[in-house]
Enzyme design. Structure first.
Site, PDB file in Angstrom:
ATOM      1  N   LYS B 175       8.770 -12.079   3.991  1.00 13.10           N
ATOM      2  CA  LYS B 175       7.343 -11.768   3.870  1.00 13.10           C
ATOM      3  C   LYS B 175       6.636 -13.080   3.535  1.00 13.10           C
ATOM      4  O   LYS B 175       5.873 -13.179   2.562  1.00 13.10           O
ATOM      5  CB  LYS B 175       7.137 -10.687   2.790  1.00 13.10           C
ATOM      6  N   ASP B 232      18.667  -5.247  -0.195  1.00 13.64           N
ATOM      7  CA  ASP B 232      18.935  -3.968  -0.860  1.00 13.64           C
ATOM      8  C   ASP B 232      18.272  -2.832  -0.091  1.00 13.64           C
ATOM      9  O   ASP B 232      18.890  -1.801   0.207  1.00 13.64           O
ATOM     10  CB  ASP B 232      18.371  -4.051  -2.285  1.00 13.64           C
TER      11      ASP B 232
HETATM   12  C1  LIG Z   1      22.672  -0.080  -8.441  1.00 14.46           C
HETATM   13  C2  LIG Z   1      21.741  -1.184  -8.032  1.00 14.46           C
HETATM   14  C3  LIG Z   1      21.526  -2.149  -9.174  1.00 14.46           C
HETATM   15  C4  LIG Z   1      22.233  -1.907  -6.777  1.00 14.46           C
HETATM   16  C5  LIG Z   1      21.253  -2.978  -6.351  1.00 14.46           C
HETATM   17  O1  LIG Z   1      20.032  -2.807  -6.429  1.00 14.46           O
HETATM   18  O2  LIG Z   1      21.707  -4.023  -5.881  1.00 14.46           O
HETATM   19  C6  LIG Z   1      22.522  -1.012  -5.572  1.00 14.46           C
HETATM   20  O3  LIG Z   1      21.345  -0.454  -5.076  1.00 14.46           O
HETATM   21  C7  LIG Z   1      23.212  -1.814  -4.507  1.00 14.46           C
HETATM   22  O4  LIG Z   1      22.643  -2.022  -3.430  1.00 14.46           O
HETATM   23  O5  LIG Z   1      24.352  -2.262  -4.742  1.00 14.46           O
HETATM   24  C1  LIG Z   2      -1.043  -8.796   7.570  1.00 14.12           C
HETATM   25  C2  LIG Z   2      -0.417  -8.565   6.208  1.00 14.12           C
HETATM   26  C3  LIG Z   2      -0.939  -9.572   5.207  1.00 14.12           C
HETATM   27  C4  LIG Z   2      -0.659  -7.126   5.734  1.00 14.12           C
HETATM   28  C5  LIG Z   2       0.030  -6.885   4.401  1.00 14.12           C
HETATM   29  O1  LIG Z   2       1.133  -7.374   4.137  1.00 14.12           O
HETATM   30  O2  LIG Z   2      -0.535  -6.155   3.585  1.00 14.12           O
HETATM   31  C6  LIG Z   2      -0.216  -6.036   6.700  1.00 14.12           C
HETATM   32  O3  LIG Z   2       1.182  -6.009   6.834  1.00 14.12           O
HETATM   33  C7  LIG Z   2      -0.699  -4.698   6.207  1.00 14.12           C
HETATM   34  O4  LIG Z   2       0.117  -3.831   5.839  1.00 14.12           O
HETATM   35  O5  LIG Z   2      -1.918  -4.497   6.163  1.00 14.12           O
END
Ligand SMILES: CC(C)[C@H](C(=O)O)[C@@H](O)C(=O)O
Ligand SMILES: CC(C)[C@H](C(=O)O)[C@@H](O)C(=O)O
Lengths: 337, 337
Positions: B175, B232
């Protein structure tokens, strides 16, 4: 009807395909006898120092004065030192909630036919703070800011929306197992507000799990409320379920009843000026604007005409697999009115 | 074959359904004549002050010594002042890349039948820094940290993975239009590494757009590399496309060739001990571990046996719509070997 005093509303046709789809909205509104006096504003070609963006001070004032507007796509011109047009609008007008209803369109087939949900995105802070630093060379940081004020405001809006729209459930989306303080504060605000709405079921869903559930079974969801970046991600994911950003409307809500409805798709410069653009997202955003103005009857009429035109399938633009031009599709909608 | 010296590997059965699915892996490996000497470690019942978590110092040392391991689900016990077990493993063992192949299983129907992609997630920094502050009452901040070191490391891994696995494209998810410094640095590292791999197509995709494209047409993607939180979110979304976390394997890669394969689903305490759990994710993670050990022949045999058992559909656990117990499903896989 045409005999009532016209309501003044700001119109940002935007660029790329913007003017063509804005023209479509004007025609459909006229055909439905909606009396709007459009105050049109275009993206400037030079930076306005009063806004530090290509959005002029006069444009901002127009929305502040009319309190309601409709916005097409605006591509932020490339170059440093000025702000994105979209972000300028959100911050300057304090458009704190971005509302995106997302539902399967009858007759337009995707992998999902049972989507009917609304994402409500906090629109002013979080990961969009713009605060970033280089700590040392090769180490950078971004700040995510969550405030009680903004979280309460969007949570209040989400529950009020759920109540006034006959929705049954609000899901707060978060990653508070990792960001305990920021997302934790956001959740705390949602929970606090939820206690004033015992008739609405409240739940908290971790964002990764939410995305998995959305693609497996979107019917599980009703109203979703979340911090800025999660809203950005999930609203696009949801749009994808029903066909993409060309079909989904959005409306930005500000303090004191300001509303700026907006098509959130891109400006599609490749097809601009070719009479090929699909105006559906801007039209449906226009419908949201009409509902905001309490012009519910006309909103419903236009909404049905759009839905029925797409469902019949005789007139569809190229992005929906058809061969109609923007004007043919627009005329078909007008004929349905 | 059983005549070779057994390879020592750490096994964390984990809790909840963990011990049952770990037992399934042991049986399938034995049936396939894979000679592993499992060094089993359980989650402690008290915090080990040397790790400030329920994960003991000895457990960590075991992985460091064996350099390879397999991990079931670990529910982090509730309570403050200690670290999550998963995060402790990632940080202490410097498991910098989380690799999750995600593909449609033949014979197991979802809305998608053409998924074949791999998400590679930066696993040590970003939004998971743990740095959060209350600025003033009602205003909190979280820091997202991106470093050149960690970004280069995961980017190198992603391209090497793509090359050695015959993949054609790497998409860096970001992003950077909003977080120009942090996600910008991540992108810059990916781009830099991409230049060393001219045979692999490189692209950059904004995360919201990525999620929309994933639900519309996942076949567009091949290898995806991204900062921690996006990984994630997107890895769970992708798992959802093919049936959920019960079916998708993962492997964490550390410095100097350490690998800890891991089932990333929950510990499902409601069905623990009832012989109902689906061992597929842990089995497929075990297959990733075998590939890491270059036991490719046995890895393929076990992989085919799992896939064929599910495809035949005669023996399936309840989560896949069947009525088999864990042991019946496991036996069916062994019979396929
Ligand atoms: C349990 C949580 C902390 C973990 C993370 O956010 O990484 C899980 O969602 C993962 O993807 O292993
Ligand atoms: C263009 C971008 C900055 C915008 C955002 O990230 O909010 C778009 O993705 C939205 O959802 O309006």
């Amino acid at each position: 009807s045409s005999s009532t005093t016209p309501i003044k509303a700001t119109l940002f046709p935007g660029d790329g395909i913007g003017p063509e789809i804005a023209e479509s909205v004007k025609q459909v509104f006229t055909a439905a006898d909606v009396s709007i006096d459009w105050d049109e504003h275009y993206v400037a070609t030079e930076i306005d120092p009063r806004t530090n963006s290509f959005l002029t001070w006069e444009s901002l004032q127009s929305v502040l004065k009319n309190r309601v507007g409709l916005k097409g796509p605006m591509a932020t011109p490339i170059g440093k030192g000025h702000r994105s047009l979209n972000l300028t609008l959100r911050k300057e007008l304090n458009l704190y909630a971005n509302v995106r209803p997302c539902y399967s369109l009858p007759g337009y087939k995707t992998r999902y036919d049972d989507v009917d949900l609304v994402t409500i995105r906090e629109n002013t802070e979080g990961e969009y703070s713009g605060l970033e630093h280089q700590v040392v060379k090769g180490v950078v940081e971004s700040l995510k800011i969550i405030t009680r004020t903004a979280s309460m405001r969007v949570a209040e809006y989400a529950f009020l929306y759920a109540k006034t729209h006959g929705r049954k459930k609000v899901s707060a989306i978060h990653k508070a197992n990792i960001m305990q303080k920021t997302d934790g504060l956001f959740l705390q605000c949602c929970k606090e507000v939820s206690e004033k709405y015992p008739e609405i079921y409240y739940e908290e869903v971790v964002i990764d799990n939410c995305c998995m559930m959305l693609v497996k079974n979107p019917a599980l969801f009703d109203v979703l409320v979340m911090p800025n970046l999660y809203g950005d991600i999930i609203s696009d994911l949801c749009a994808g379920l029903v066909g993409g950003l060309g079909l989904t409307p959005s409306c930005n809500i500000g303090e004191d009843g300001i509303a700026l409805a907006e098509a959130v798709h891109g400006s599609a410069p490749d097809i601009a000026g070719k009479n090929l653009a699909n105006p559906t997202a801007l039209l449906l955003s226009g419908v949201m604007m009409l509902r905001h103005l309490k012009l519910n009857k006309q909103a419903e009429q236009i909404h049905s005409a759009i839905i029925n035109t797409i469902a019949e399938g005789k007139y569809r633009t190229a992005d929906l697999g058809g061969t109609s031009t923007t004007t043919e599709f627009t005329k078909a909608i007008c004929d349905h009115l």
